[in-house]
Design a protein around this motif. Structure first.
Motif, PDB file in Angstrom:
ATOM      1  N   LEU A   1      17.358  14.862 -24.956  1.00  0.00           N
ATOM      2  CA  LEU A   1      16.648  15.758 -25.869  1.00  0.00           C
ATOM      3  C   LEU A   1      15.164  15.833 -25.545  1.00  0.00           C
ATOM      4  CD1 LEU A   1      18.216  14.376 -29.201  1.00  0.00           C
ATOM      5  CD2 LEU A   1      19.045  16.316 -27.858  1.00  0.00           C
ATOM      6  N   THR A   2      14.555  16.938 -25.948  1.00  0.00           N
ATOM      7  CA  THR A   2      13.114  17.111 -25.756  1.00  0.00           C
ATOM      8  C   THR A   2      12.470  17.359 -27.121  1.00  0.00           C
ATOM      9  OG1 THR A   2      11.476  18.765 -25.072  1.00  0.00           O
ATOM     10  CG2 THR A   2      13.758  19.462 -24.988  1.00  0.00           C
ATOM     11  N   THR A   3      11.232  16.891 -27.262  1.00  0.00           N
ATOM     12  CA  THR A   3      10.538  17.128 -28.535  1.00  0.00           C
ATOM     13  C   THR A   3      10.057  18.576 -28.635  1.00  0.00           C
ATOM     14  OG1 THR A   3       8.561  16.195 -27.517  1.00  0.00           O
ATOM     15  CG2 THR A   3       9.812  14.755 -28.985  1.00  0.00           C
ATOM     16  N   LEU A   4      10.315  19.395 -27.598  1.00  0.00           N
ATOM     17  CA  LEU A   4      10.098  20.838 -27.736  1.00  0.00           C
ATOM     18  C   LEU A   4      11.154  21.400 -28.689  1.00  0.00           C
ATOM     19  CD1 LEU A   4       9.446  21.953 -24.029  1.00  0.00           C
ATOM     20  CD2 LEU A   4       7.776  21.756 -25.879  1.00  0.00           C
ATOM     21  N   ASP A   5      12.231  20.645 -28.887  1.00  0.00           N
ATOM     22  CA  ASP A   5      13.321  21.069 -29.766  1.00  0.00           C
ATOM     23  C   ASP A   5      13.224  20.300 -31.094  1.00  0.00           C
ATOM     24  OD1 ASP A   5      15.668  22.661 -30.136  1.00  0.00           O
ATOM     25  OD2 ASP A   5      16.842  20.822 -29.985  1.00  0.00           O
ATOM     26  N   VAL A   6      13.693  20.966 -32.160  1.00  0.00           N
ATOM     27  CA  VAL A   6      13.510  20.432 -33.516  1.00  0.00           C
ATOM     28  C   VAL A   6      14.225  19.088 -33.719  1.00  0.00           C
ATOM     29  CG1 VAL A   6      13.648  21.020 -35.965  1.00  0.00           C
ATOM     30  CG2 VAL A   6      13.534  22.846 -34.274  1.00  0.00           C
ATOM     31  N   THR A   7      15.443  18.949 -33.199  1.00  0.00           N
ATOM     32  CA  THR A   7      16.263  17.762 -33.479  1.00  0.00           C
ATOM     33  C   THR A   7      15.543  16.454 -33.107  1.00  0.00           C
ATOM     34  OG1 THR A   7      18.297  19.007 -33.286  1.00  0.00           O
ATOM     35  CG2 THR A   7      18.474  16.642 -32.924  1.00  0.00           C
TER      36      THR A   7
ATOM     37  N   GLY B   1      24.781   7.694 -38.356  1.00  0.00           N
ATOM     38  CA  GLY B   1      23.977   6.529 -37.979  1.00  0.00           C
ATOM     39  C   GLY B   1      22.527   6.898 -37.783  1.00  0.00           C
ATOM     40  N   LYS B   2      21.927   6.232 -36.766  1.00  0.00           N
ATOM     41  CA  LYS B   2      20.511   6.475 -36.468  1.00  0.00           C
ATOM     42  C   LYS B   2      20.377   7.048 -35.065  1.00  0.00           C
ATOM     43  CE  LYS B   2      18.740   2.728 -39.322  1.00  0.00           C
ATOM     44  NZ  LYS B   2      18.198   1.356 -39.287  1.00  0.00           N
ATOM     45  N   LEU B   3      19.617   8.132 -34.959  1.00  0.00           N
ATOM     46  CA  LEU B   3      19.376   8.751 -33.661  1.00  0.00           C
ATOM     47  C   LEU B   3      18.086   8.156 -33.095  1.00  0.00           C
ATOM     48  CD1 LEU B   3      20.213  10.936 -31.608  1.00  0.00           C
ATOM     49  CD2 LEU B   3      18.894  12.575 -32.942  1.00  0.00           C
ATOM     50  N   LEU B   4      18.243   7.332 -32.046  1.00  0.00           N
ATOM     51  CA  LEU B   4      17.107   6.550 -31.544  1.00  0.00           C
ATOM     52  C   LEU B   4      16.772   6.890 -30.096  1.00  0.00           C
ATOM     53  CD1 LEU B   4      18.362   3.095 -32.911  1.00  0.00           C
ATOM     54  CD2 LEU B   4      16.664   4.607 -33.979  1.00  0.00           C
ATOM     55  N   PRO B   5      15.463   7.021 -29.776  1.00  0.00           N
ATOM     56  CA  PRO B   5      15.082   7.239 -28.378  1.00  0.00           C
ATOM     57  C   PRO B   5      15.245   5.939 -27.597  1.00  0.00           C
ATOM     58  CG  PRO B   5      13.120   7.038 -29.759  1.00  0.00           C
ATOM     59  CD  PRO B   5      14.302   6.936 -30.682  1.00  0.00           C
ATOM     60  N   LEU B   6      15.662   6.036 -26.339  1.00  0.00           N
ATOM     61  CA  LEU B   6      15.824   4.838 -25.517  1.00  0.00           C
ATOM     62  C   LEU B   6      14.562   4.637 -24.691  1.00  0.00           C
ATOM     63  CD1 LEU B   6      19.504   5.465 -24.365  1.00  0.00           C
ATOM     64  CD2 LEU B   6      18.701   3.994 -26.222  1.00  0.00           C
ATOM     65  N   LYS B   7      14.150   3.391 -24.579  1.00  0.00           N
ATOM     66  CA  LYS B   7      12.918   3.082 -23.833  1.00  0.00           C
ATOM     67  C   LYS B   7      13.064   3.533 -22.378  1.00  0.00           C
ATOM     68  CE  LYS B   7       9.709  -0.638 -23.077  1.00  0.00           C
ATOM     69  NZ  LYS B   7       9.523  -2.085 -22.931  1.00  0.00           N
TER      70      LYS B   7
ATOM     71  N   GLU C   1      17.606  -0.632 -19.336  1.00  0.00           N
ATOM     72  CA  GLU C   1      18.996  -0.661 -18.860  1.00  0.00           C
ATOM     73  C   GLU C   1      19.834   0.400 -19.578  1.00  0.00           C
ATOM     74  OE1 GLU C   1      20.588  -2.159 -16.307  1.00  0.00           O
ATOM     75  OE2 GLU C   1      18.504  -2.640 -15.820  1.00  0.00           O
ATOM     76  N   GLU C   2      19.636   0.508 -20.904  1.00  0.00           N
ATOM     77  CA  GLU C   2      20.463   1.462 -21.654  1.00  0.00           C
ATOM     78  C   GLU C   2      20.089   2.913 -21.310  1.00  0.00           C
ATOM     79  OE1 GLU C   2      20.909   0.808 -25.872  1.00  0.00           O
ATOM     80  OE2 GLU C   2      22.820   1.908 -25.848  1.00  0.00           O
TER      81      GLU C   2
ATOM     82  N   TRP D   1      17.192  20.221 -15.183  1.00  0.00           N
ATOM     83  CA  TRP D   1      16.380  20.712 -16.313  1.00  0.00           C
ATOM     84  C   TRP D   1      14.906  20.355 -16.075  1.00  0.00           C
ATOM     85  CZ3 TRP D   1      19.745  19.512 -21.305  1.00  0.00           C
ATOM     86  CH2 TRP D   1      20.864  20.360 -21.279  1.00  0.00           C
ATOM     87  N   PRO D   2      13.982  21.273 -16.469  1.00  0.00           N
ATOM     88  CA  PRO D   2      12.562  21.122 -16.090  1.00  0.00           C
ATOM     89  C   PRO D   2      11.937  19.793 -16.512  1.00  0.00           C
ATOM     90  CG  PRO D   2      12.921  23.028 -17.557  1.00  0.00           C
ATOM     91  CD  PRO D   2      14.253  22.467 -17.256  1.00  0.00           C
ATOM     92  N   LYS D   3      11.350  19.110 -15.533  1.00  0.00           N
ATOM     93  CA  LYS D   3      10.704  17.809 -15.802  1.00  0.00           C
ATOM     94  C   LYS D   3       9.570  17.978 -16.818  1.00  0.00           C
ATOM     95  CE  LYS D   3      13.322  15.668 -12.875  1.00  0.00           C
ATOM     96  NZ  LYS D   3      14.574  15.319 -13.524  1.00  0.00           N
ATOM     97  N   SER D   4       8.908  19.137 -16.766  1.00  0.00           N
ATOM     98  CA  SER D   4       7.753  19.374 -17.640  1.00  0.00           C
ATOM     99  C   SER D   4       8.158  19.425 -19.128  1.00  0.00           C
ATOM    100  CB  SER D   4       7.093  20.696 -17.257  1.00  0.00           C
ATOM    101  OG  SER D   4       8.029  21.761 -17.422  1.00  0.00           O
ATOM    102  N   HIS D   5       9.463  19.531 -19.400  1.00  0.00           N
ATOM    103  CA  HIS D   5       9.906  19.625 -20.798  1.00  0.00           C
ATOM    104  C   HIS D   5      10.054  18.259 -21.465  1.00  0.00           C
ATOM    105  CE1 HIS D   5      11.459  24.043 -20.981  1.00  0.00           C
ATOM    106  NE2 HIS D   5      10.288  23.944 -20.396  1.00  0.00           N
ATOM    107  N   ASP D   6       9.788  17.226 -20.679  1.00  0.00           N
ATOM    108  CA  ASP D   6       9.729  15.879 -21.240  1.00  0.00           C
ATOM    109  C   ASP D   6      11.017  15.462 -21.967  1.00  0.00           C
ATOM    110  OD1 ASP D   6       8.441  13.480 -21.691  1.00  0.00           O
ATOM    111  OD2 ASP D   6       7.609  14.134 -23.608  1.00  0.00           O
ATOM    112  N   PHE D   7      12.140  15.673 -21.289  1.00  0.00           N
ATOM    113  CA  PHE D   7      13.420  15.232 -21.878  1.00  0.00           C
ATOM    114  C   PHE D   7      13.474  13.706 -21.912  1.00  0.00           C
ATOM    115  CE2 PHE D   7      14.754  19.545 -20.778  1.00  0.00           C
ATOM    116  CZ  PHE D   7      15.567  19.868 -21.856  1.00  0.00           C
ATOM    117  N   GLN D   8      14.072  13.184 -22.983  1.00  0.00           N
ATOM    118  CA  GLN D   8      14.250  11.727 -23.125  1.00  0.00           C
ATOM    119  C   GLN D   8      15.705  11.443 -23.494  1.00  0.00           C
ATOM    120  OE1 GLN D   8      11.332   9.702 -25.837  1.00  0.00           O
ATOM    121  NE2 GLN D   8      10.615  11.794 -26.148  1.00  0.00           N
ATOM    122  N   PHE D   9      16.130  10.225 -23.196  1.00  0.00           N
ATOM    123  CA  PHE D   9      17.482   9.821 -23.583  1.00  0.00           C
ATOM    124  C   PHE D   9      17.457   9.234 -24.995  1.00  0.00           C
ATOM    125  CE2 PHE D   9      17.384   9.645 -18.923  1.00  0.00           C
ATOM    126  CZ  PHE D   9      18.394  10.555 -18.666  1.00  0.00           C
TER     127      PHE D   9
END
Lengths: 207, 207
Positions: free
Chosen positions: B89-95, B133-139, B143-144, B162-170
């Motif tokens: 997910l990216t923080t460009l998106d609402v979720t 549950g809880k939707l948590l960003p992974l460091k 490892e995870e 997907w564009p690196k500039s969009h700052d996607f995170q797991f």
């Protein structure tokens, strides 16, 4: 000559099988997807062509968690949809119970089940829509309950046979906010008025 | 005799077309759906076989409304799923923005996209699952996060580009509650421990 006859019979079988295929997966072959620039039609098309989505309510049991549930819906008989999603819910199920305590809700749907998106479901060109508003029960026997009944039973004939003892009721989502993503560049702005005033989407079979 | 040869050639074409059909819609014909009485396997199967669902979060913009969004997910590389849904997910998106403020979330999925349900999506025999549950960003670099990357890129190869500039995170959904409906008689009780301890679901191609 004999070879020609055999070829023809093989050809007939192929045509027949392709006919069966096109009937079963008709929506994939006849693509009614509106032009992406017509964002209002795109939103109404997603609602008209989809038959199920995820309806989220505020969970009474799980400390107010946003709780999604797979549900069937309909916005009208094919070709005469209003854009308003109607539901047939029972308080034996959590969603209706939640809504009767706190009506805040959203309905999320994807282009994926329609069959016109060949990309990843999260690719911005694979359209998705979230309608947010209030999930309200319709007064039994009211004009709008009759509209909901016609809308739902036309697209979900199995519902007609659902057990009477389960106390199913008609609900609607009174829309307050519309989120549409159908191309690159972020969500598209659509007002509720624009959305509701748009003309009904013609079903694929009539195109 | 000639009739026999012609029949055989027609039969060959039919078999060939059915072969193509079974390759394209393999999941419909090769049904890996677990026995409905094995409710834990049923839940894990829905997560292993689906590639997208609706992730609901508490809306920061819409006064705390339960806000569903269509997202892609993966619980692992095919045949080695853990049951834990991972997201990109990216923080460009609402979720993602919602989750970083309030992690409460749920993921709702249906049997319908798998292709094994021929009934209405709300019929109790058409299985559906909601994980809360809880939707948590992974460091980043953890490892995870590596597990999530492998899981997601295996099932969603488009994500690699997907564009690196969009700052996607797991992200992951840390599951606290499981709701499964896969037959008549109301939701089935499954504990999170039972669910996570179950063995991975074998992909259809290996059956």
């Amino acid at each position: 000559m004999e070879f020609g006859i055999r070829l023809r019979s093989v050809f007939s079988v192929v045509v027949f099988l392709l006919y069966i295929e096109s009937s079963a997966y008709g929506r994939v072959l006849s693509n009614s997807k509106p032009d992406r620039k017509n964002v209002v039609a795109s939103a109404r098309w997603l609602v008209a062509e989809n038959t199920w989505g995820v309806l989220s309510t505020v969970s009474g049991d799980l400390r107010g968690a946003p709780w999604g549930n797979v549900v069937s819906f309909s916005d009208g008989i094919p070709g005469k949809g209003t854009g308003i999603p109607y539901f047939y819910l029972t308080t034996l199920d959590v969603t209706a119970r939640n809504a009767l305590k706190d009506p805040r809700a959203s309905l999320a749907i994807s282009e994926k089940p329609i069959g016109t998106c060949t990309k990843d479901p999260m690719d911005p060109t694979c359209a998705k829509l979230t309608l947010t508003g209030k999930l309200l029960p319709l007064k039994q026997g009211s004009e709008e309950a009759k509209v909901a009944e016609k809308a739902l039973f036309a697209k979900h004939p199995e519902m007609i046979g659902w057990p009477k003892s389960h106390d199913f009721q008609f609900f609607k989502l009174e829309i307050c906010h519309i989120f549409l993503l159908n191309w690159y560049g972020g969500p598209k702005l659509i007002t509720v008025q624009e959305y509701l005033n748009a003309k009904p989407i013609k079903p694929v079979s009539s195109l």
